[in-house]
Scaffold this active site. Structure first.
Site, PDB file in Angstrom:
ATOM      1  N   PHE A 179      17.108  -2.306  51.512  1.00  0.00           N
ATOM      2  CA  PHE A 179      16.740  -2.493  52.914  1.00  0.00           C
ATOM      3  C   PHE A 179      17.700  -3.447  53.620  1.00  0.00           C
ATOM      4  O   PHE A 179      18.046  -4.493  53.076  1.00  0.00           O
ATOM      5  CB  PHE A 179      15.320  -3.062  52.938  1.00  0.00           C
ATOM      6  CG  PHE A 179      14.746  -3.285  54.298  1.00  0.00           C
ATOM      7  CD1 PHE A 179      14.825  -2.303  55.275  1.00  0.00           C
ATOM      8  CD2 PHE A 179      14.100  -4.470  54.590  1.00  0.00           C
ATOM      9  CE1 PHE A 179      14.264  -2.514  56.525  1.00  0.00           C
ATOM     10  CE2 PHE A 179      13.536  -4.690  55.836  1.00  0.00           C
ATOM     11  CZ  PHE A 179      13.629  -3.706  56.811  1.00  0.00           C
ATOM     12  N   SER A 254      16.122  -2.686  44.998  1.00  0.00           N
ATOM     13  CA  SER A 254      15.065  -2.702  46.003  1.00  0.00           C
ATOM     14  C   SER A 254      14.707  -1.281  46.456  1.00  0.00           C
ATOM     15  O   SER A 254      14.353  -0.452  45.623  1.00  0.00           O
ATOM     16  CB  SER A 254      15.535  -3.573  47.177  1.00  0.00           C
ATOM     17  OG  SER A 254      14.495  -3.763  48.072  1.00  0.00           O
ATOM     18  N   LEU A 255      14.868  -0.943  47.723  1.00  0.00           N
ATOM     19  CA  LEU A 255      14.616   0.435  48.165  1.00  0.00           C
ATOM     20  C   LEU A 255      15.564   1.400  47.467  1.00  0.00           C
ATOM     21  O   LEU A 255      15.232   2.570  47.261  1.00  0.00           O
ATOM     22  CB  LEU A 255      14.807   0.563  49.682  1.00  0.00           C
ATOM     23  CG  LEU A 255      13.678   0.117  50.599  1.00  0.00           C
ATOM     24  CD1 LEU A 255      14.023   0.449  52.045  1.00  0.00           C
ATOM     25  CD2 LEU A 255      12.362   0.801  50.223  1.00  0.00           C
ATOM     26  N   ASP A 277      14.726  -4.680  40.587  1.00  0.00           N
ATOM     27  CA  ASP A 277      13.591  -5.141  41.381  1.00  0.00           C
ATOM     28  C   ASP A 277      13.185  -4.116  42.444  1.00  0.00           C
ATOM     29  O   ASP A 277      13.296  -4.377  43.657  1.00  0.00           O
ATOM     30  CB  ASP A 277      13.885  -6.503  42.024  1.00  0.00           C
ATOM     31  CG  ASP A 277      12.599  -7.300  42.223  1.00  0.00           C
ATOM     32  OD1 ASP A 277      11.706  -7.173  41.373  1.00  0.00           O
ATOM     33  OD2 ASP A 277      12.469  -8.009  43.226  1.00  0.00           O
ATOM     34  N   HIS A 372      14.325 -11.817  44.561  1.00  0.00           N
ATOM     35  CA  HIS A 372      14.546 -10.372  44.704  1.00  0.00           C
ATOM     36  C   HIS A 372      16.011 -10.031  44.426  1.00  0.00           C
ATOM     37  O   HIS A 372      16.316  -8.994  43.834  1.00  0.00           O
ATOM     38  CB  HIS A 372      14.165  -9.974  46.127  1.00  0.00           C
ATOM     39  CG  HIS A 372      14.110  -8.505  46.383  1.00  0.00           C
ATOM     40  ND1 HIS A 372      13.509  -7.611  45.520  1.00  0.00           N
ATOM     41  CD2 HIS A 372      14.560  -7.770  47.422  1.00  0.00           C
ATOM     42  CE1 HIS A 372      13.611  -6.385  46.034  1.00  0.00           C
ATOM     43  NE2 HIS A 372      14.243  -6.457  47.176  1.00  0.00           N
TER      44      HIS A 372
END
Ligand SMILES: *[C@@H]1O[C@H](CO)[C@@H](O)[C@H](O)[C@H]1NC(C)=O
Ligand SMILES: *[C@@H]1O[C@H](CO)[C@@H](O)[C@H](O)[C@H]1NC(C)=O
Ligand SMILES: *[C@@H]1O[C@H](CO)[C@@H](O)[C@H](O)[C@H]1NC(C)=O
Ligand SMILES: *[C@@H]1O[C@H](CO)[C@@H](O)[C@H](O)[C@H]1NC(C)=O
Length: 638
Positions: A179, A254-255, A277, A372
């Site tokens: 993101f 992430s995304l 993550d 993150h």
């Protein structure tokens, strides 16, 4: 909950207030710094700058102490955190509107379906239609050893890959950012560099900033199109250049982890996906078709580093639930070491050089997404690190910390290496298995782990137990000394004739140690007169031997040899220099023990109680911290 309208508005006012404060602080710092440059008094300016930094730091500290600030910062990055930002969200979070696009087609990429799997009133209240391909404009940059800077291939015309150094004969790594990011994000450059040093790979970075720099709900929808683009790219290479999809490894942050999952869904026989993550909002507790899951590739390994971070009041950016074959939880997968301190905020970035906006952006990312962003750092570090990043299967982090899980099992499947080498794990037919390990605040994140057993002798004619403090320092073959305080919090009571185990870690490999210094301080319990040493007692510690076992060596042996593992000694036994059965350490004395063949003969008749300390004291965490820090030491050579 009160009405979202009024609650939302009140909170939004608070948002702007805090942001105003942060911006004002940074602006003040910037303007003062500029004035100082004019003065050109280097010494003074340096002091002033420190002063400004402290001021700013104090300001940020007081802000962060307020419980709301974590969520405010979080909301500014993750717009899904309503009601803080509810008025900015398009209002289509109801079933009817969501069902307006059951099927969306993207030409050669194929179609997407948004069935009821994608809707959940709490976990995924919004399903926006994704942007078009030409709005997202995904770009693939193909790097190789011949062309480390890389050449760009537009996803809309994948034939351009013929003009790059891509070779189907090499293994391929595909990196996908998360993101708000783009492919210039630091972790991607670092990982590309490390991968090319490690092996002759095609390394492809995916830039989908055209789709990631949007509201979170929109970016989430866009990942599905990016997944299709990546799948199309791989399938095109397979059909036209004979690329073997089994030799393709997608690494997403992430995304980007879920994007990798969407790609894997459309590529049959994709080799591996590593989820760094994986993002939690909109994905946690959703069905496998919505998120990354073990069916997306032949092997799926996941590193969870922000399932619960302090600054976000118990809700991190990362998934808590296991979603791969192998799920690593460094430091319990929650807040990462070094991420709980404000000292890591890049003040330099705030106050000099780059624009105010960039500085704030960097600081904010570092501040709230530190845990993150740790997952990609760990993965990159694992590529070239000598340290094995051994993780152990365990039912909980606490049990792992208590030293109860540091075994690889009969077939070696209970330990694995975090990072690039995770696919050597012999237990690949399992899935959703949690593995735990501890890492440090960096820059050397990986830690070596040891079990130390202290065998206390039981010489004739001496009674009673011993209360005091115990420290051990290992001398490595290059002559350096590493200290461990085994009783950092309080004196402990040792019974003669028993054994005590400690789970220790250090960022350096100490397995070559063959000597150690043992320091003992007798300390009576002032509140317990029975513990006073008056008659017939001995304040000295009768030590039989130390057993210093490297846990990682065992792990690697087993991993390397898989199910054919045969037990190999990775323990160092240390005892009296002249081979006597007992080393007597007077109170406040330091005595050296050495590794020798005699040590095997010592200690045979003693009552073994190796897990005494570990099981019955809550101090284990303290012990570990002490082992890591090893700052206070009477043996220190530095
Ligand atoms: C490769 O590059 C050349 C020259 O830059 C260009 O003419 C050609 O069209 C390119 N081929 C593809 C498939 O993009
Ligand atoms: C696969 O898993 C089962 C248990 O689920 C285990 O008994 C078996 O040994 C495993 N096989 C391999 C090759 O690891
Ligand atoms: C040394 O400690 C290790 C790990 O606890 C254990 O497996 C081993 O049996 C011990 N060695 C001896 C000689 O007691
Ligand atoms: C394990 O050992 C057996 C016999 O010693 C051998 O036949 C087999 O090939 C070995 N397997 C591996 C994976 O090395």
């Amino acid at each position: 909950m009160p009405s979202t309208e009024s609650g939302g508005a009140a909170k939004t006012r608070r948002v702007s207030l805090w942001w105003w404060l942060v911006v004002a602080a940074a602006a003040a710092a910037t303007s003062v710094a500029t004035q100082e440059n004019h003065r050109q008094q280097k010494q003074e300016s340096h002091q002033q700058e420190n002063h400004q930094q402290n001021l700013l730091m104090d300001m940020m500290s007081s802000l962060i102490d307020l419980p709301v600030i974590g969520n405010v910062l979080r909301a500014s990055v993750h717009p899904i955190y309503r009601p803080l930002v509810s008025q900015f969200q398009p209002r289509i979070n109801n079933r009817d509107r969501e069902n307006e696009f059951p099927e969306l087609c993207f030409g050669e990429l194929g179609c997407l379906f948004t069935d009821h799997d994608f809707f959940h009133p709490i976990h995924r209240p919004i399903n926006l239609p994704p942007n078009q391909r030409d709005e997202i404009q995904a770009l693939f940059t193909v790097h190789s050893r011949e062309d480390s800077l890389g050449r760009v291939v537009e996803a809309l015309d994948v034939r351009q890959v013929l003009n790059t150094t891509f070779s189907p004969g090499r293994s391929t790594k595909i990196l996908i950012h998360g993101f708000l990011d783009h492919n210039g994000v630091t972790w991607m450059w670092d990982m590309v560099r490390a991968l090319l040093v490690y092996g002759d790979f095609n390394v492809v970075t995916v830039d989908w900033s055209g789709g990631s720099q949007a509201l979170y709900s929109q970016a989430t929808a866009n990942t599905r199109v990016v997944g299709l683009e990546v799948a199309h790219f791989i399938n095109w290479l397979k059909d036209n250049l004979d690329l073997d999809p089994g030799d393709v490894h997608i690494i997403g942050h992430s995304l980007g982890s879920h994007t990798a999952g969407y790609a894997g869904e459309r590529v049959s026989g994709l080799g591996r996906i590593t989820g760094l993550d994986p993002a939690e909002p909109f994905f946690q507790y959703m069905p496998p078709s919505v998120r990354l899951d073990p069916s997306d590739a032949l092997f799926v390994d996941v590193i969870h580093t922000d399932a619960d971070s302090i600054l976000n009041l118990g809700a991190g950016y990362g998934l808590w639930q296991p979603v791969g074959h192998l799920d690593f939880y460094p430091n319990d997968g929650r807040s990462q070491p070094g991420c709980d301190s404000l000292r890591r905020i890049p003040y330099a970035a705030l106050t000099s050089g780059v624009s105010l906006y960039e500085g704030l952006d960097a600081a904010q990312k570092e501040l709230i997404a530190c845990s993150h962003n740790r997952a990609p750092k760990l993965f990159t570090d694992s590529i070239l690190s000598q340290c094995p990043y051994t993780a152990f299967q365990c039912s909980s982090y606490q049990r792992y910390m208590d030293g109860e899980c540091v075994t690889c099992g009969e077939d070696g499947s209970q330990c694995a290496r975090l990072g690039l080498q995770a696919d050597a794990w012999p237990g690949r037919n399992h899935s959703l298995v949690p593995f735990f390990l501890s890492t440090s605040a960096g820059p050397n994140y990986c830690l070596y782990h040891y079990l130390l057993t202290v065998d206390v002798a039981d010489p004739d004619g001496v009674e009673g137990s011993l209360r005091g403090r115990l420290k051990v320092s290992f001398i490595t073959d290059d002559g350096s000394i590493k200290d461990f305080d085994l009783t950092p919090d309080a004196p402990t009571t040792l019974a003669r004739g028993r054994s005590y185990s400690f789970f220790l870690y250090h960022f350096q490999d100490l397995s070559s140690s063959s000597e150690a210094l043992v320091h003992w301080i007798y300390e009576a319990d002032v509140f317990n007169p029975l513990s006073y040493c008056v008659l017939f007692c001995d304040k000295g510690l009768p030590l039989a031997r130390l057993n210093f076992t490297s846990v990682d060596v065992a792990g690697n042996e087993r991993i390397a040899r898989g199910s054919n593992f045969t037990s190999r000694s990775n323990e160092v036994l240390m005892c009296h220099q002249q081979g006597l059965e007992v080393v007597r350490i007077a109170s406040e004395a330091t005595v050296k023990v050495v590794s020798s063949p005699h040590c095997l003969a010592t200690v045979t008749s003693h009552e073994r109680n190796a897990t005494h300390l570990l099981r019955h004291h809550n101090r284990t965490t303290g012990l570990l911290d002490a082992g890591l820090a090893s700052i206070t030491s009477m043996f220190s050579t530095e």
